[in-house]
Motif scaffolding. Structure first.
Motif, PDB file in Angstrom:
ATOM      1  N   MET A   1      -1.469 -12.735   6.430  1.00  0.00           N
ATOM      2  CA  MET A   1      -0.133 -12.781   6.983  1.00  0.00           C
ATOM      3  C   MET A   1       0.907 -12.328   5.951  1.00  0.00           C
ATOM      4  N   MET A   2       0.699 -12.716   4.697  1.00  0.00           N
ATOM      5  CA  MET A   2       1.636 -12.324   3.646  1.00  0.00           C
ATOM      6  C   MET A   2       1.634 -10.816   3.442  1.00  0.00           C
ATOM      7  N   PHE A   3       0.471 -10.182   3.594  1.00  0.00           N
ATOM      8  CA  PHE A   3       0.388  -8.730   3.451  1.00  0.00           C
ATOM      9  C   PHE A   3       1.253  -8.031   4.486  1.00  0.00           C
ATOM     10  N   ASN A   4       1.334  -8.576   5.694  1.00  0.00           N
ATOM     11  CA  ASN A   4       2.155  -7.963   6.736  1.00  0.00           C
ATOM     12  C   ASN A   4       3.630  -7.988   6.350  1.00  0.00           C
ATOM     13  N   TRP A   5       4.095  -9.112   5.838  1.00  0.00           N
ATOM     14  CA  TRP A   5       5.495  -9.193   5.418  1.00  0.00           C
ATOM     15  C   TRP A   5       5.774  -8.281   4.228  1.00  0.00           C
ATOM     16  N   LEU A   6       4.834  -8.246   3.292  1.00  0.00           N
ATOM     17  CA  LEU A   6       4.997  -7.386   2.125  1.00  0.00           C
ATOM     18  C   LEU A   6       5.021  -5.914   2.538  1.00  0.00           C
ATOM     19  N   SER A   7       4.174  -5.555   3.478  1.00  0.00           N
ATOM     20  CA  SER A   7       4.141  -4.180   3.964  1.00  0.00           C
ATOM     21  C   SER A   7       5.441  -3.818   4.681  1.00  0.00           C
ATOM     22  N   LEU A   8       5.994  -4.754   5.416  1.00  0.00           N
ATOM     23  CA  LEU A   8       7.263  -4.524   6.115  1.00  0.00           C
ATOM     24  C   LEU A   8       8.403  -4.306   5.122  1.00  0.00           C
ATOM     25  N   VAL A   9       8.494  -5.160   4.121  1.00  0.00           N
ATOM     26  CA  VAL A   9       9.549  -5.042   3.109  1.00  0.00           C
ATOM     27  C   VAL A   9       9.371  -3.759   2.304  1.00  0.00           C
ATOM     28  N   THR A  10       8.147  -3.425   1.950  1.00  0.00           N
ATOM     29  CA  THR A  10       7.873  -2.203   1.206  1.00  0.00           C
ATOM     30  C   THR A  10       8.272  -0.974   2.015  1.00  0.00           C
ATOM     31  N   GLY A  11       8.036  -1.002   3.313  1.00  0.00           N
ATOM     32  CA  GLY A  11       8.442   0.105   4.176  1.00  0.00           C
ATOM     33  C   GLY A  11       9.942   0.333   4.137  1.00  0.00           C
ATOM     34  N   PHE A  12      10.702  -0.759   4.186  1.00  0.00           N
ATOM     35  CA  PHE A  12      12.157  -0.615   4.102  1.00  0.00           C
ATOM     36  C   PHE A  12      12.589  -0.063   2.748  1.00  0.00           C
ATOM     37  N   GLY A  18      13.915   7.003  -0.120  1.00  0.00           N
ATOM     38  CA  GLY A  18      14.006   8.364   0.408  1.00  0.00           C
ATOM     39  C   GLY A  18      15.441   8.795   0.637  1.00  0.00           C
ATOM     40  N   ILE A  19      16.256   7.890   1.164  1.00  0.00           N
ATOM     41  CA  ILE A  19      17.674   8.211   1.392  1.00  0.00           C
ATOM     42  C   ILE A  19      18.393   8.421   0.068  1.00  0.00           C
ATOM     43  N   VAL A  20      18.083   7.602  -0.923  1.00  0.00           N
ATOM     44  CA  VAL A  20      18.709   7.751  -2.247  1.00  0.00           C
ATOM     45  C   VAL A  20      18.304   9.086  -2.875  1.00  0.00           C
ATOM     46  N   ILE A  44      10.639   8.670   3.367  1.00  0.00           N
ATOM     47  CA  ILE A  44      11.117   8.053   4.602  1.00  0.00           C
ATOM     48  C   ILE A  44       9.992   7.960   5.633  1.00  0.00           C
ATOM     49  N   LEU A  45       9.225   9.024   5.790  1.00  0.00           N
ATOM     50  CA  LEU A  45       8.122   8.999   6.751  1.00  0.00           C
ATOM     51  C   LEU A  45       7.062   7.969   6.365  1.00  0.00           C
ATOM     52  N   TYR A  46       6.775   7.855   5.077  1.00  0.00           N
ATOM     53  CA  TYR A  46       5.805   6.863   4.635  1.00  0.00           C
ATOM     54  C   TYR A  46       6.334   5.442   4.876  1.00  0.00           C
ATOM     55  N   GLY A  47       7.623   5.240   4.672  1.00  0.00           N
ATOM     56  CA  GLY A  47       8.218   3.933   4.955  1.00  0.00           C
ATOM     57  C   GLY A  47       8.122   3.578   6.427  1.00  0.00           C
ATOM     58  N   ILE A  48       8.368   4.551   7.291  1.00  0.00           N
ATOM     59  CA  ILE A  48       8.247   4.319   8.738  1.00  0.00           C
ATOM     60  C   ILE A  48       6.806   3.997   9.092  1.00  0.00           C
ATOM     61  N   ARG A  50       4.556   2.563   7.164  1.00  0.00           N
ATOM     62  CA  ARG A  50       4.249   1.205   6.708  1.00  0.00           C
ATOM     63  C   ARG A  50       4.837   0.167   7.645  1.00  0.00           C
ATOM     64  N   ILE A  51       6.044   0.414   8.131  1.00  0.00           N
ATOM     65  CA  ILE A  51       6.676  -0.544   9.041  1.00  0.00           C
ATOM     66  C   ILE A  51       5.909  -0.617  10.354  1.00  0.00           C
ATOM     67  N   PHE A  52       5.539   0.521  10.921  1.00  0.00           N
ATOM     68  CA  PHE A  52       4.782   0.501  12.177  1.00  0.00           C
ATOM     69  C   PHE A  52       3.422  -0.161  11.991  1.00  0.00           C
ATOM     70  N   ARG A  53       2.787   0.053  10.851  1.00  0.00           N
ATOM     71  CA  ARG A  53       1.493  -0.574  10.595  1.00  0.00           C
ATOM     72  C   ARG A  53       1.645  -2.089  10.482  1.00  0.00           C
TER      73      ARG A  53
END
Length: 65
Positions: A1-12, A18-20, A44-48, A50-53
């Motif tokens: 479960m912690m991996f899911n939250w970490l993956s979500l935060v990493t995606g953001f 990418g924007i910077v 940006i695409l990699y972040g998206i 990670r978030i979808f995953r």
């Protein structure tokens, strides 16, 4: 479960990075626009991705319970 939250935060963070990169054309060194734009888009695409995953894993864990 912690991996899911970490993956979500990493995606953001990847999306923000990418924007910077696109905005300031800087990633540890000054980048040419021909390098900054593709690198920023890839981040940006990699972040998206990670978030979808992470979201799909959240849905899968809820379905299993």
């Amino acid at each position: 479960m912690m991996f899911n939250w970490l993956s979500l935060v990493t995606g953001f963070f990847y999306i923000v990075l990418g924007i910077v990169i696109i905005t300031y054309k800087f990633f540890f060194i000054i980048l040419e626009p021909a390098v900054a734009y593709p690198l920023g888009i890839v981040m940006i695409l990699y972040g998206i991705f990670r978030i979808f995953r992470a979201i799909s894993r959240f849905k899968n864990t809820r379905n299993e319970e």
